[in-house]
Design a protein around this motif. Structure first.
Motif, PDB file in Angstrom:
ATOM      1  N   ALA A  63      70.518 -86.522  21.341  1.00 27.39           N
ATOM      2  CA  ALA A  63      70.752 -87.620  22.283  1.00 27.39           C
ATOM      3  C   ALA A  63      69.420 -88.208  22.753  1.00 27.39           C
ATOM      4  O   ALA A  63      69.301 -89.424  22.901  1.00 27.39           O
ATOM      5  CB  ALA A  63      71.573 -87.131  23.470  1.00 27.39           C
ATOM      6  N   GLU A  66      68.011 -90.388  20.028  1.00 21.59           N
ATOM      7  CA  GLU A  66      68.800 -91.614  19.850  1.00 21.59           C
ATOM      8  C   GLU A  66      68.893 -92.449  21.127  1.00 21.59           C
ATOM      9  O   GLU A  66      69.680 -93.395  21.191  1.00 21.59           O
ATOM     10  CB  GLU A  66      70.199 -91.256  19.353  1.00 21.59           C
ATOM     11  N   ARG A  68      70.217 -91.760  24.057  1.00 23.80           N
ATOM     12  CA  ARG A  68      71.524 -91.664  24.710  1.00 23.80           C
ATOM     13  C   ARG A  68      71.515 -90.636  25.834  1.00 23.80           C
ATOM     14  O   ARG A  68      72.558 -90.311  26.385  1.00 23.80           O
ATOM     15  CB  ARG A  68      72.608 -91.261  23.700  1.00 23.80           C
ATOM     16  N   ASN A  87      79.509 -91.559  24.365  1.00 22.56           N
ATOM     17  CA  ASN A  87      78.608 -90.751  23.554  1.00 22.56           C
ATOM     18  C   ASN A  87      77.260 -90.510  24.239  1.00 22.56           C
ATOM     19  O   ASN A  87      76.324 -90.062  23.607  1.00 22.56           O
ATOM     20  CB  ASN A  87      78.409 -91.335  22.154  1.00 22.56           C
ATOM     21  N   HIS A  88      77.162 -90.828  25.523  1.00 27.34           N
ATOM     22  CA  HIS A  88      75.959 -90.509  26.297  1.00 27.34           C
ATOM     23  C   HIS A  88      76.036 -89.060  26.760  1.00 27.34           C
ATOM     24  O   HIS A  88      77.125 -88.515  26.965  1.00 27.34           O
ATOM     25  CB  HIS A  88      75.835 -91.433  27.509  1.00 27.34           C
TER      26      HIS A  88
END
Length: 110
Positions: A63, A66, A68, A87-88
């Motif tokens: 994460a 990316e 996130r 998707n965080h």
């Protein structure tokens, strides 16, 4: 979008529920306290887990790579990982069990 709007009379503020495009209805959101004045929308929480297992550490690292990852620990040790439906990944310094209890209490009060 602001959730409060200034009323024309005497500068009072009024709570406004957001209207989401395509839904055509107001959605009242319950906020889950994850510590130190931070909150997340309870309806969007998928999982609340402990950060210790290796898969959770990999999830956190992925994460972060990316972009996130949301760090809500205020520099303290991470004690829970919250997975959101977007998707965080949210890191919190509050124990996962404590956040889970707050979530259950919030859901029971609905």
């Amino acid at each position: 979008m602001s959730l409060t709007q200034k009323s024309s009379e005497k500068g009072r503020f009024v709570k406004v529920s957001p209207v989401y495009p395509g839904e055509g209805r107001n959605m009242d959101q319950n906020l889950l306290n994850i510590g130190f004045g931070n909150t997340v929308v309870a309806e969007r929480v998928i999982a609340i887990v402990s950060p210790n297992p290796a898969p959770m550490k990999r999830l956190k690292d992925e994460a972060k790579d990316e972009k996130r990852l949301i760090d809500a620990t205020h520099g303290r040790r991470t004690r829970s990982i919250i997975v959101m439906d977007s998707n965080h990944i949210v890191l919190s310094a509050i124990q996962a069990e404590t956040i889970s209890q707050r979530y259950l209490t919030l859901k029971a009060s609905e």
